[in-house]
Scaffold this active site. Structure first.
Site, PDB file in Angstrom:
ATOM      1  N   LYS A 208       0.831  -1.211   0.000  1.00 59.11           N
ATOM      2  CA  LYS A 208       0.000   0.000   0.000  1.00 59.11           C
ATOM      3  C   LYS A 208       0.866   1.262   0.000  1.00 59.11           C
ATOM      4  O   LYS A 208       0.650   2.176  -0.784  1.00 59.11           O
ATOM      5  CB  LYS A 208      -0.930  -0.012   1.207  1.00 59.11           C
ATOM      6  CG  LYS A 208      -1.950   1.120   1.225  1.00 59.11           C
ATOM      7  CD  LYS A 208      -2.746   1.158   2.510  1.00 59.11           C
ATOM      8  CE  LYS A 208      -3.512  -0.111   2.743  1.00 59.11           C
ATOM      9  NZ  LYS A 208      -4.365  -0.034   3.961  1.00 59.11           N
ATOM     10  N   GLU A 214       9.990  -5.945   4.016  1.00 58.15           N
ATOM     11  CA  GLU A 214      10.250  -7.239   3.372  1.00 58.15           C
ATOM     12  C   GLU A 214       9.882  -7.193   1.891  1.00 58.15           C
ATOM     13  O   GLU A 214      10.629  -7.699   1.031  1.00 58.15           O
ATOM     14  CB  GLU A 214       9.444  -8.339   4.065  1.00 58.15           C
ATOM     15  CG  GLU A 214       9.780  -8.528   5.530  1.00 58.15           C
ATOM     16  CD  GLU A 214       8.897  -7.705   6.464  1.00 58.15           C
ATOM     17  OE1 GLU A 214       8.810  -8.041   7.646  1.00 58.15           O
ATOM     18  OE2 GLU A 214       8.292  -6.708   5.990  1.00 58.15           O
ATOM     19  N   GLY A 268      -4.929  -5.370   5.597  1.00 53.31           N
ATOM     20  CA  GLY A 268      -4.197  -6.358   4.813  1.00 53.31           C
ATOM     21  C   GLY A 268      -4.866  -7.718   4.776  1.00 53.31           C
ATOM     22  O   GLY A 268      -4.978  -8.346   3.722  1.00 53.31           O
ATOM     23  N   ARG A 269      -5.336  -8.200   5.920  1.00 49.23           N
ATOM     24  CA  ARG A 269      -5.922  -9.545   5.968  1.00 49.23           C
ATOM     25  C   ARG A 269      -7.333  -9.581   5.412  1.00 49.23           C
ATOM     26  O   ARG A 269      -7.938 -10.639   5.315  1.00 49.23           O
ATOM     27  CB  ARG A 269      -5.886 -10.086   7.394  1.00 49.23           C
ATOM     28  CG  ARG A 269      -6.570  -9.209   8.423  1.00 49.23           C
ATOM     29  CD  ARG A 269      -6.172  -9.637   9.841  1.00 49.23           C
ATOM     30  NE  ARG A 269      -6.672  -8.752  10.878  1.00 49.23           N
ATOM     31  CZ  ARG A 269      -6.108  -7.604  11.232  1.00 49.23           C
ATOM     32  NH1 ARG A 269      -5.024  -7.178  10.603  1.00 49.23           N
ATOM     33  NH2 ARG A 269      -6.607  -6.879  12.214  1.00 49.23           N
ATOM     34  N   GLU A 354      -4.424 -12.425  13.910  1.00 47.82           N
ATOM     35  CA  GLU A 354      -4.029 -11.019  13.816  1.00 47.82           C
ATOM     36  C   GLU A 354      -5.202 -10.109  14.172  1.00 47.82           C
ATOM     37  O   GLU A 354      -5.002  -8.997  14.669  1.00 47.82           O
ATOM     38  CB  GLU A 354      -3.509 -10.694  12.412  1.00 47.82           C
ATOM     39  CG  GLU A 354      -2.719  -9.402  12.341  1.00 47.82           C
ATOM     40  CD  GLU A 354      -1.955  -9.237  11.037  1.00 47.82           C
ATOM     41  OE1 GLU A 354      -0.792  -9.692  10.974  1.00 47.82           O
ATOM     42  OE2 GLU A 354      -2.509  -8.679  10.082  1.00 47.82           O
ATOM     43  N   HIS A 385      -2.723 -38.780   9.441  1.00 51.16           N
ATOM     44  CA  HIS A 385      -1.495 -39.551   9.616  1.00 51.16           C
ATOM     45  C   HIS A 385      -0.390 -38.691  10.226  1.00 51.16           C
ATOM     46  O   HIS A 385       0.787 -39.048  10.135  1.00 51.16           O
ATOM     47  CB  HIS A 385      -1.052 -40.129   8.276  1.00 51.16           C
ATOM     48  CG  HIS A 385      -1.995 -41.166   7.745  1.00 51.16           C
ATOM     49  ND1 HIS A 385      -1.823 -42.513   7.986  1.00 51.16           N
ATOM     50  CD2 HIS A 385      -3.146 -41.048   7.033  1.00 51.16           C
ATOM     51  CE1 HIS A 385      -2.825 -43.182   7.418  1.00 51.16           C
ATOM     52  NE2 HIS A 385      -3.637 -42.311   6.833  1.00 51.16           N
ATOM     53  N   LYS A 513       9.442  -5.238  13.935  1.00 48.61           N
ATOM     54  CA  LYS A 513       9.978  -4.518  12.775  1.00 48.61           C
ATOM     55  C   LYS A 513      10.936  -3.420  13.215  1.00 48.61           C
ATOM     56  O   LYS A 513      11.998  -3.212  12.614  1.00 48.61           O
ATOM     57  CB  LYS A 513       8.833  -3.912  11.961  1.00 48.61           C
ATOM     58  CG  LYS A 513       7.960  -4.910  11.234  1.00 48.61           C
ATOM     59  CD  LYS A 513       6.908  -4.180  10.418  1.00 48.61           C
ATOM     60  CE  LYS A 513       6.027  -5.131   9.643  1.00 48.61           C
ATOM     61  NZ  LYS A 513       5.008  -4.409   8.847  1.00 48.61           N
TER      62      LYS A 513
END
Length: 547
Positions: A208, A214, A268-269, A354, A385, A513
């Site tokens: 944004k 990152e 974001g999510r 979050e 399994h 961060k």
């Protein structure tokens, strides 16, 4: 205005008293006592079916949970969100991800801005661009069509589009190979760049602000890789941005005409419905992307118009709240019985944890109960399994959400019947268990002697009485997937209202961060690590010595 603490409310106290009465309930007995339990504890909406009957609760439990939802203001907060009120109090923002999937005629004006018109203007740009790339009209610098698309983002800018593209692979364009880069670990982008041709590769940089650490480090690496193999003036044909920072993307070398914006009210999510969904439109086509939006909007309509007692997201939220608060279930396992949903548990991890992984209320007071459980999982039958042993016989009770399709997208004989048989059998096994008398009878029928029976019986006993939900859809279509994601979004919202936390900020992400920037300077420069604890100083020293 400060809300009363959760535990002080009359409805919570009534639930706490009810929970004491329910301590010895067995789901086997609840089913035996009510032949209509499955019918009465299932609901359909937006092409999905939810069976919540395999939870340790009864009709009175549900009545009390609905009373709590009303007392905590779920209906009022729901309406405030859809009206565009600034319910994200810490950032003073509206929460309008639902507007991203609403038709144009669902007019919404917030702070004098026509949100609906803005959204559909960006959608029109997504459609034009995705159509051009998919048709081959958009060419790389050497005149070749695009074959590989690399999406560079992190968090919601990666998890959402990646999950959806994998889930809808049956609809994907045969020429386009989708790759996703999120981790600042160089191994991630090294793998993504391996074997691709700069002449036929398109990079999407999703940030944004165009400053996400990152994402921008990976974007700069991709830029250097590209310019080492192509002319500088070719970059504009191979890099596009999902961002709002025009100056930054121009400085990077991206043509502003190829910038797809979104807004500060898109968390974001919750952003997969926005221009962040550009990789989806490129992969499956804008028509199927529109179906994905339509499925979510159908769930929105159900969520806003249906009484709480029959409301699918509300019921999913309330049963989860009951399991967390009164049955002390500290985690929830997501078990999609569909391989193409293999990234769905990871997507829900961010969405739920979050959003509701908070310890203070919206007004900054400590929450007086446990909040969000840990979300984790993997596809069935693989999980059977791996970690199902713990779910069946471990010391902790972990509710499970089973997700399955009634029909497959393949024509491979016998596979789907085996898949559904496993899904349904596991949900039954978690509910029924197997008591020690049943185990003894089985072992005796096998001819085992009394001593061996007593030795083995405790190991073969399953306590059962372990909660689960089952969510079914006809096929895994874009529409059904949109409805499924929106279902969990609204479930998360309702639980956040019950706990009175702000489900739309994420300050916990920021501290690491800030500290990382300081440590990076110490790792790459001459500064000596002296401002940390002895452990961190020692780790930094080891890393510097290894260079």
């Amino acid at each position: 205005m400060r809300q009363p603490s959760l535990t002080s409310t009359a409805s919570f106290q009534a639930l706490a008293a009810h929970a004491i009465d329910s301590t010895d309930w067995q789901m086997r007995d609840l089913f035996a006592a009510d032949p209509l339990r499955f019918k009465n504890m299932s609901v359909e909406a937006a092409g999905l079916f939810l069976d919540y009957s395999k939870n340790r609760l009864d009709r009175r439990t549900l009545e009390l949970l609905v009373e709590l939802a009303r007392e905590r203001g779920v209906e009022e907060r729901r309406e405030a969100m859809f009206r565009g009120e600034k319910i994200n109090l810490t950032e003073q923002r509206a929460v309008l991800h639902t507007a991203l999937r609403a038709p144009l005629d669902c007019a919404l004006v917030v702070d004098g801005q026509d949100v609906s018109a803005d959204v559909h203007a960006v959608l029109a740009r997504l459609r034009a661009f995705s159509d051009a790339v998919r048709s081959g009209a958009w060419l790389g610098y050497s005149g070749k069509p695009i074959t590989d698309i690399v999406n560079i983002g992190i968090g919601g800018s990666d998890l959402g589009p990646k999950m959806v593209c994998l889930a809808l692979r049956q609809y994907a364009h045969p020429r386009l190979n989708m790759r996703f880069v999120s981790n600042v670990d160089g191994h991630d982008i090294d793998a993504a760049l391996s074997g691709i041709d700069p002449e036929t590769t398109l990079f999407i940089v999703a940030s944004k602000t165009f400053t996400t650490g990152e994402t921008m480090q990976n974007a700069q690496t991709a830029r250097r890789w590209f310019l080492a193999r192509a002319r500088p003036d070719a970059l504009a044909r191979h890099f596009v941005a999902v961002s709002t920072n025009t100056a930054a993307i121009e400085a990077f070398g991206i043509d502003p005409a190829n910038m797809f914006p979104f807004w500060d009210w898109v968390g974001g999510r919750y952003s997969v419905w926005s221009a962040i969904g550009l990789p989806i439109a490129l992969s499956v086509g804008f028509g199927y992307f529109s179906d994905f939006l339509a499925g979510a909007h159908a769930m929105d309509l159900h969520f806003t118009a249906t009484p709480l007692e029959q409301n699918m997201p509300v019921l999913l939220a309330l049963t989860g709240f009951w399991n967390r608060q009164f049955l002390a279930c500290a985690s929830v396992s997501i078990a999609p019985y569909h391989q193409d949903l293999n990234r769905f548990p990871a997507y829900l991890q961010q969405l739920d944890m979050e959003s509701n992984g908070k310890r203070v209320t919206r007004t900054g007071q400590p929450v007086d109960t446990s909040t969000c459980p840990v979300i984790w999982g993997d596809c069935g039958t693989n999980g059977q399994h791996a970690f199902f042993q713990l779910l069946h016989q471990g010391t902790d009770v972990t509710p499970i959400d089973f997700i399955a399709c009634l029909r497959p997208a393949h024509e491979l004989e016998a596979h789907h019947a085996a898949l559904l048989a496993n899904c349904f059998a596991q949900s039954e096994a978690f509910m029924r268990g197997k008591n020690i008398d049943e185990v003894r009878a089985d072992l005796q029928a096998q001819g085992m002697g009394p001593a061996d029976i007593e030795r083995l019986a405790p190991h073969k006993t399953f306590p059962g009485n372990r909660p689960s939900n089952t969510i079914l859809m006809e096929y895994l279509t874009p529409y059904a997937l949109g409805a499924l994601v929106a279902l969990y979004e609204h479930k998360t919202f309702v639980q956040g209202v019950l706990w009175d936390v702000n489900s739309f900020d994420q300050w916990g992400v920021e501290l690491g961060k800030v500290l990382a920037k300081n440590i990076e300077a110490e790792l790459t420069g001459d500064a000596q690590p002296q401002r940390h604890d002895s452990s961190t100083n020692g780790l930094i020293a080891m890393a510097k010595a290894a260079v």
